[in-house]
Design an enzyme around this catalytic site. Sequence first.
Site, short mmCIF file in Angstrom:
data_model
loop_
_atom_site.label_atom_id
_atom_site.label_comp_id
_atom_site.label_asym_id
_atom_site.label_seq_id
_atom_site.Cartn_x
_atom_site.Cartn_y
_atom_site.Cartn_z
N ARG A 20 0.81 -1.23 0.00
CA ARG A 20 0.00 0.00 0.00
C ARG A 20 0.84 1.27 0.00
O ARG A 20 0.36 2.35 -0.31
CB ARG A 20 -0.99 -0.03 1.18
CG ARG A 20 -2.15 -0.98 0.89
CD ARG A 20 -2.97 -1.26 2.12
NE ARG A 20 -2.18 -2.02 3.09
CZ ARG A 20 -2.56 -2.25 4.34
NH1 ARG A 20 -3.70 -1.77 4.78
NH2 ARG A 20 -1.80 -2.96 5.14
N LYS A 72 -17.94 8.38 -2.92
CA LYS A 72 -17.68 9.05 -1.64
C LYS A 72 -17.76 10.55 -1.85
O LYS A 72 -17.24 11.07 -2.84
CB LYS A 72 -16.29 8.70 -1.11
CG LYS A 72 -16.18 7.31 -0.54
CD LYS A 72 -14.78 7.03 -0.01
CE LYS A 72 -14.61 5.56 0.34
NZ LYS A 72 -13.22 5.19 0.61
N GLY A 96 -11.35 -2.02 8.58
CA GLY A 96 -12.73 -2.28 8.18
C GLY A 96 -13.65 -1.07 8.16
O GLY A 96 -14.87 -1.22 8.01
#
Lengths: 297, 297
Positions: free
Chosen positions: B97, B191, B224
């Site tokens: 990442r 979003k 999460g």
Amino acid sequence: MKNIVISGTNMVSEEIAKSLANSLSAELCKPIYKVFPDGESYVRLPCNVKDSKAIVVQSLINPQDKSIIEAILLGDAIKESGAKDQILITPYLAYSRQDKVFLEGEPISIRGILKIFSDYYNILATIEIHKEDSLKFFNKKAINIRPYTYMAEKIGFDSKNIAVLSPDIGAIDRAKILSSYLNCEYDYFIKARDRITGEITMQTKELDVKGKDIIVVDDIISTGGTILKATQILKNQGARNIYVMVSHALLLENAEEKLFSNGVNKIYAANTLPKKSKVDYIDVGPLIAKNLSAYLD
Amino acid sequence: MKNIVISGTNMVSEEIAKSLANSLSAELCKPIYKVFPDGESYVRLPCNVKDSKAIVVQSLINPQDKSIIEAILLGDAIKESGAKDQILITPYLAYSRQDKVFLEGEPISIRGILKIFSDYYNILATIEIHKEDSLKFFNKKAINIRPYTYMAEKIGFDSKNIAVLSPDIGAIDRAKILSSYLNCEYDYFIKARDRITGEITMQTKELDVKGKDIIVVDDIISTGGTILKATQILKNQGARNIYVMVSHALLLENAEEKLFSNGVNKIYAANTLPKKSKVDYIDVGPLIAKNLSAYLD
């Protein structure tokens, strides 16, 4: 071009980096460092290293693998940021004792570590690697810095009746260097295995240690077993003071306590590893500066 | 030439290695592995890899840096022992990442990791790297294995009224692949940040989720947060069952509990990371075997 010293991600490295920067009159840069919740390391340079000679100081202390990967991340960051030269100082170079295949199927671990550093750094300097020959695995310029005369100079031994001992013949050159500086005798221990009991015995080759101050010199103290045995023998033979001088004082388990309670008067070590309470440390920052100067601006 | 699967140094890697060896009808070799008192890792191969295609399976789980260095040590050992091909399988590829410089002075961490693997391995395969483009940093042959259709096949979804959702448009290709296999609709979340409150809101682009079984698909679940938000929105809009399908279920902190108590019915993950009690795992050994077969004997 300018020189910038980038301190590594542990306290040992920070101390040496600060001292090195000071000796070089170079800028000191302290990376931003954190560990993500999943355990990955993050580093970021808050300084401008573009066109500089960037000197990363990262002692490969426990957890060694984390120290190694962080040195890789710092190497990537300084390269990405445009440093002209990438120099890595590993005061303590982990994995240097797995320097050959002892049993079939083993890696040469130090080869693996030095090979991956070659991807990111064009100069590597370390304080007293276990076997100097291992540095061939670093594909660029590698410098082994032997700290013994520097340490002796800082300690300032003033005994008139001193001698240097190596725990075995393999490490005899360290004793030679030190005895030459101190202008005293040197010798080494001979190890023998009793053919009936299997017990290993040690004795000095020929030196009479009675009444003498003895410096036992080695590259590293790990669990201290050999040095403990040497101390007991030297004491039995009437040695006066026993000093231990090493580059790297790991002193695992209760080695420190064991040595001091069995007759060792002082342990001198370079400041390449986390500190133990009773060891006398000699800062190697100025020594590294001196050895690097030929490669800097 | 023969193929040998060498299981890595953690339980996740052992499980996949065993399954991979089984699928390939290849020899399985389990290295001797220990940690020295000072913290250094030791590995040794108890098998003969000379002239073989040696396939090391090492999932880069926490402690990631230890997993990485052990993969380097295994690479050195198989090369030293005369393997003809060195293949590394990293079911979970840590550091993927940090795949670009987000803030000046940062490294591209995944570049550092893949570069050092290039020193020892000529083929690398991984389960769903965060961004496939990062594999260019591995200088040899690199394979990204996308497990979604394989996982769906193993799970055997039998809903007649199912749809696939991606948490954002960046990961939409994962939803496309899966929906194409399931022959169903797909969509993604948009979003938006409220210009006054700063609050981030999410909504599905156009899909009506009411009464539908929804599979939210992504490469990784970390804490999460995004999937939790998605679940709450889907529930509010009347979705029936919510399934989460990811390659890598890190599920840090209390993510597992949070998701299940907020309406997630099932979490499906590849077995690339240490197991959580309520997650359904799909073994990717056979899938890796299939993707490797072109490179093996």
